[in-house]
Design a protein around this motif. Structure first.
Motif, short mmCIF file in Angstrom:
data_model
loop_
_atom_site.label_atom_id
_atom_site.label_comp_id
_atom_site.label_asym_id
_atom_site.label_seq_id
_atom_site.Cartn_x
_atom_site.Cartn_y
_atom_site.Cartn_z
N ASN A 61 -11.62 2.05 -5.31
CA ASN A 61 -11.93 0.91 -6.18
C ASN A 61 -13.21 0.19 -5.76
O ASN A 61 -13.84 -0.49 -6.57
CB ASN A 61 -10.75 -0.07 -6.20
N GLN A 62 -13.58 0.32 -4.49
CA GLN A 62 -14.84 -0.27 -4.02
C GLN A 62 -16.04 0.59 -4.37
O GLN A 62 -17.17 0.22 -4.06
CB GLN A 62 -14.79 -0.47 -2.49
N MET B 155 -5.47 -11.04 -1.74
CA MET B 155 -6.31 -11.61 -0.69
C MET B 155 -5.55 -11.58 0.62
O MET B 155 -4.34 -11.76 0.65
CB MET B 155 -6.64 -13.08 -1.02
N PRO B 156 -6.25 -11.35 1.70
CA PRO B 156 -5.56 -11.22 2.98
C PRO B 156 -5.02 -12.55 3.46
O PRO B 156 -5.68 -13.58 3.33
CB PRO B 156 -6.65 -10.71 3.92
N LEU C 154 -6.96 4.43 -2.04
CA LEU C 154 -7.07 3.89 -3.40
C LEU C 154 -7.96 2.66 -3.42
O LEU C 154 -8.73 2.44 -4.35
CB LEU C 154 -5.70 3.46 -3.93
N ARG C 155 -7.78 1.82 -2.40
CA ARG C 155 -8.58 0.59 -2.34
C ARG C 155 -10.05 0.92 -2.13
O ARG C 155 -10.93 0.28 -2.71
CB ARG C 155 -8.08 -0.30 -1.20
N GLY C 156 -10.30 1.91 -1.29
CA GLY C 156 -11.68 2.34 -1.08
C GLY C 156 -12.31 2.90 -2.35
O GLY C 156 -13.46 2.61 -2.67
N GLY D 286 -9.82 -9.81 7.57
CA GLY D 286 -9.61 -8.75 6.58
C GLY D 286 -10.90 -8.40 5.87
O GLY D 286 -11.81 -9.22 5.76
N GLN D 287 -10.99 -7.17 5.42
CA GLN D 287 -12.20 -6.76 4.71
C GLN D 287 -11.85 -6.03 3.43
O GLN D 287 -10.80 -5.42 3.31
CB GLN D 287 -13.09 -5.91 5.61
N ARG D 288 -12.76 -6.13 2.48
CA ARG D 288 -12.54 -5.50 1.19
C ARG D 288 -12.44 -4.00 1.35
O ARG D 288 -13.08 -3.41 2.21
CB ARG D 288 -13.66 -5.87 0.21
N GLY D 289 -11.64 -3.38 0.54
CA GLY D 289 -11.46 -1.94 0.60
C GLY D 289 -10.40 -1.54 1.61
O GLY D 289 -9.90 -0.44 1.57
N ILE D 290 -10.09 -2.46 2.51
CA ILE D 290 -9.06 -2.16 3.51
C ILE D 290 -7.84 -3.04 3.28
O ILE D 290 -6.73 -2.56 3.17
CB ILE D 290 -9.61 -2.38 4.94
N GLU D 291 -8.09 -4.34 3.21
CA GLU D 291 -6.96 -5.26 3.08
C GLU D 291 -6.62 -5.59 1.65
O GLU D 291 -5.56 -6.14 1.37
CB GLU D 291 -7.26 -6.57 3.84
N TRP D 292 -7.52 -5.36 0.72
CA TRP D 292 -7.22 -5.62 -0.69
C TRP D 292 -8.04 -4.74 -1.58
O TRP D 292 -8.83 -3.95 -1.10
CB TRP D 292 -7.43 -7.11 -1.02
N ARG E 218 -16.34 -8.37 10.20
CA ARG E 218 -15.52 -8.14 9.01
C ARG E 218 -15.81 -6.77 8.40
O ARG E 218 -14.92 -6.12 7.88
CB ARG E 218 -15.80 -9.24 7.98
N TRP F 79 -16.48 3.60 -3.14
CA TRP F 79 -16.82 4.44 -2.00
C TRP F 79 -16.46 5.89 -2.28
O TRP F 79 -15.48 6.19 -2.96
CB TRP F 79 -16.07 3.96 -0.75
N THR G 295 0.84 -1.20 0.00
CA THR G 295 0.00 0.00 0.00
C THR G 295 0.87 1.25 0.00
O THR G 295 0.63 2.20 -0.75
CB THR G 295 -0.92 -0.02 1.24
N TRP H 11 -5.14 -13.18 -7.26
CA TRP H 11 -4.74 -12.09 -6.37
C TRP H 11 -5.03 -10.76 -7.05
O TRP H 11 -4.58 -10.49 -8.15
CB TRP H 11 -3.24 -12.20 -6.08
N LYS H 12 -5.80 -9.95 -6.39
CA LYS H 12 -6.08 -8.63 -6.97
C LYS H 12 -6.28 -7.63 -5.85
O LYS H 12 -7.11 -7.82 -4.98
CB LYS H 12 -7.33 -8.70 -7.83
N VAL H 13 -5.53 -6.57 -5.91
CA VAL H 13 -5.71 -5.51 -4.93
C VAL H 13 -6.39 -4.33 -5.62
O VAL H 13 -6.31 -4.17 -6.83
CB VAL H 13 -4.36 -5.07 -4.31
N GLY H 14 -7.06 -3.52 -4.82
CA GLY H 14 -7.79 -2.38 -5.37
C GLY H 14 -6.89 -1.43 -6.14
O GLY H 14 -7.30 -0.79 -7.10
N GLU H 15 -5.63 -1.37 -5.72
CA GLU H 15 -4.70 -0.47 -6.39
C GLU H 15 -4.56 -0.81 -7.88
O GLU H 15 -4.28 0.07 -8.70
CB GLU H 15 -3.32 -0.54 -5.74
#
Lengths: 204, 204
Positions: free
Chosen positions: B48-49, B1-2, B44-46, A198-204, B20, B51, A37, A64-68
């Motif tokens: 992508n969600q 993925m976490p 950035l991750r947020g 872990g939760q979406r938007g935070i951890e990935w 979660r 938000w 991050t 594997w996919k991160v929001g970035e």
């Protein structure tokens, strides 16, 4: 604007301007999440300078996919359409490197990692990117798949003005020695300590 | 993925799903640079969600500009034009908060900071954003311009699903106590130690 104070005037024969513009080798290591991050946050700044961003994720899974990734791909499209910022390439090992004829093997990760590094080495030689993010790159080094000495040599001798940011746990000492900037994020408190997953938007 | 493992199953009456999706209060503190960079990486991750991202920089100078600002503004435009990601608002104290009739005073920073916090508090109540980045927000707390107790109360009682990320040195203990996740980035090695000054694309 940077607030840092320079505490020492180095005796390296460089002008302040030359020193200021020296390309950096940055290592984000430590056991905490947040290394990647932080690296992607740094790459955002390079994008804004109009530099070419090359991300190489040394991850095993194609899933594997991160929001970035989506955010940077969107920024790459912004560059293509408007000229703002820099171009963006995002490559992942697990899905088979995009330049490679081989599919991501899912069986021979060592060969995939070696192939990824060989491409990065070529690109460094060709001065292809302004910023390289080698995400999770410490693992193939740690596991002996890629020679640390070879990596350090290629990074030390890279031409031009190319910043390289490497993330992952347990960075080898020779890499730390070669780096200009080594960061470690430490946890003071983390929700997983309280049993939160872990939760979406935070951890990935 | 976490990859994190949950070490404790909490006895808080929440389901795993509820836990979660608990909105987080995150504090990036410590003396190192990179706190804001890490916070923006998380935002950035947020984005992508999908938000809504609200950035509030508690900086004194209107001239202060980091590369992330342009990148996030570009992502906000992507959202407006294509629907991808989330909307982005970026507000700075030094240039006069955009919603305020007062110009950034450059003389009464305390009043500006109080005004910024009052607006953030309203937005929290209205559930306006999915992610708030309160950049350099620890300073007005440290200097006593804004009541730490009031901030902790408003954050603790915020409704809905709003993540809040606060950056800055010397986070007050009450804020750390209230936070779900507290990160501190430590320097192992930094180019300024060798007399190198900050450079564009890296430090801002």
């Amino acid at each position: 604007m940077p607030q840092g104070q320079v505490s020492v005037t180095p005796d390296d024969g460089l002008t302040t301007r030359q020193r200021r513009n020296r390309p950096l080798l940055v290592v984000h290591t430590g056991v905490m999440k947040g290394k990647s991050t932080a690296a992607f946050g740094m790459a955002l700044r390079g994008w804004n300078q109009g530099w070419s961003i090359g991300v190489f994720q040394f991850v095993k899974s194609a899933k594997w996919k991160v929001g970035e990734e989506e955010a940077f791909r969107a920024l790459g499209t912004v560059h293509e359409q408007t000229g703002q910022g820099g171009p963006v390439e995002w490559h992942k090992m697990g899905s088979g490197w995009s330049w490679s004829r081989r599919k991501g093997s899912e069986t021979d990760h060592a060969a995939d990692a070696v192939e990824g590094w060989a491409e990065i080495r070529r690109r460094l030689r060709d001065e292809r990117h302004g910023v390289y993010v080698l995400d999770e790159f410490t693992y193939p080094l740690k596991w002996g798949w890629i020679s640390v000495d070879e990596v350090v040599e290629a990074l030390t001798e890279r031409p031009g003005h190319q910043h390289v940011i490497i993330t992952g746990r347990d960075a080898p000492q020779a890499l730390i020695d070669a780096a200009d900037l080594v960061m470690e994020t430490t946890k003071i408190k983390h929700p997983m300590d309280d049993g939160q997953k872990g939760q979406r938007g935070i951890e990935w």
